[in-house]
Write an enzyme that holds these catalytic residues in place. Sequence first.
Site, PDB file in Angstrom:
ATOM      1  N   PRO A   1       0.826  -1.205   0.000  1.00  0.00           N
ATOM      2  CA  PRO A   1       0.000   0.000   0.000  1.00  0.00           C
ATOM      3  C   PRO A   1       0.864   1.261   0.000  1.00  0.00           C
ATOM      4  O   PRO A   1       1.845   1.357   0.738  1.00  0.00           O
ATOM      5  CB  PRO A   1      -0.790  -0.134   1.305  1.00  0.00           C
ATOM      6  CG  PRO A   1      -0.827  -1.599   1.573  1.00  0.00           C
ATOM      7  CD  PRO A   1       0.491  -2.119   1.101  1.00  0.00           C
ATOM      8  N   GLU A   2       0.512   2.196  -0.882  1.00  0.00           N
ATOM      9  CA  GLU A   2       1.263   3.443  -0.991  1.00  0.00           C
ATOM     10  C   GLU A   2       0.462   4.568  -0.346  1.00  0.00           C
ATOM     11  O   GLU A   2      -0.552   4.324   0.314  1.00  0.00           O
ATOM     12  CB  GLU A   2       1.585   3.719  -2.460  1.00  0.00           C
ATOM     13  CG  GLU A   2       2.441   2.624  -3.093  1.00  0.00           C
ATOM     14  CD  GLU A   2       2.829   2.914  -4.534  1.00  0.00           C
ATOM     15  OE1 GLU A   2       2.702   4.077  -4.974  1.00  0.00           O
ATOM     16  OE2 GLU A   2       3.252   1.980  -5.229  1.00  0.00           O
TER      17      GLU A   2
END
Length: 278
Positions: free
Chosen positions: A2-3
């Site tokens: 996840p960014e």
Amino acid sequence: MPELPEVETICQALKPLLEGQSFLKIQANRPDLRYPLPVNMETVLSHKLISLISRRAKYLLLDFSHGLTLIWHLGMSGRVIIENLNALSLNSGPHDHVVFITSNNYKITFRDPRRFGFLLLYPTNQLKSLHPFKTLGPEPLGDIPLGVSVLHAALKRRTISIKNALLDQRIIAGLGNIYASEALWQARLSPRRGANTLRLKETKILLIEIQNVLRRAISAGGSTLRDYAQPNGDTGYFQYSFNVYKREHLLCNHCHFTPITRIVQSGRATYYCDKCQQ
């Protein structure tokens, strides 16, 4: 992994739910993830007021009124699942490693099949001196976002490719592989370009496109490629708006005749149009 948009989506879901509330129970189903779980986490945090939920780079931060902060990193495959305890059926699985029960009747589950995520507990007033927070660069979004002159000066000092420079968390906090590729395509800049070759005007365009891509991704709930889902169980939708990422051999949406190229830079896949991006 996840960014920034995915972590921000989770932050926005947790913020109205948890601020001003507390955890009544914290159930740890194993002693460790990437690192050992905080010692006596339930004893230390239960019934303590949660004063602030925020994000720094790719980290969730839960501040408690007694001066401690729970640092939450999702790792490669981590998910945060929010469920009302009054629901007819509750979600559970073999990779539910930590479960929080809140004072307003919610169950918050940290599910992480690959166990690269972690939870750490530190005094709030010491966070800025901790690794990696003490070396993180400015945020691309927020109340005091990264400025063009600051970004341009940082890039001028780097001889690596612009794509690799954008992934350096000391330059921009939270930007990851997907959105760096997308922003470079929007700005029509080759990921192979040396970071120190960008002119000020090009840096300005790039920063605008980084911010635009991130805002659109947050609005879409992030991108779901494998494990990520929003806290309510919905997938993100920004993957349907990708212009280059995972579009190898498909035609560029700028010129409409050049196939997207995939290369590997520092072990990570980069997608770009070698006609439009110079």
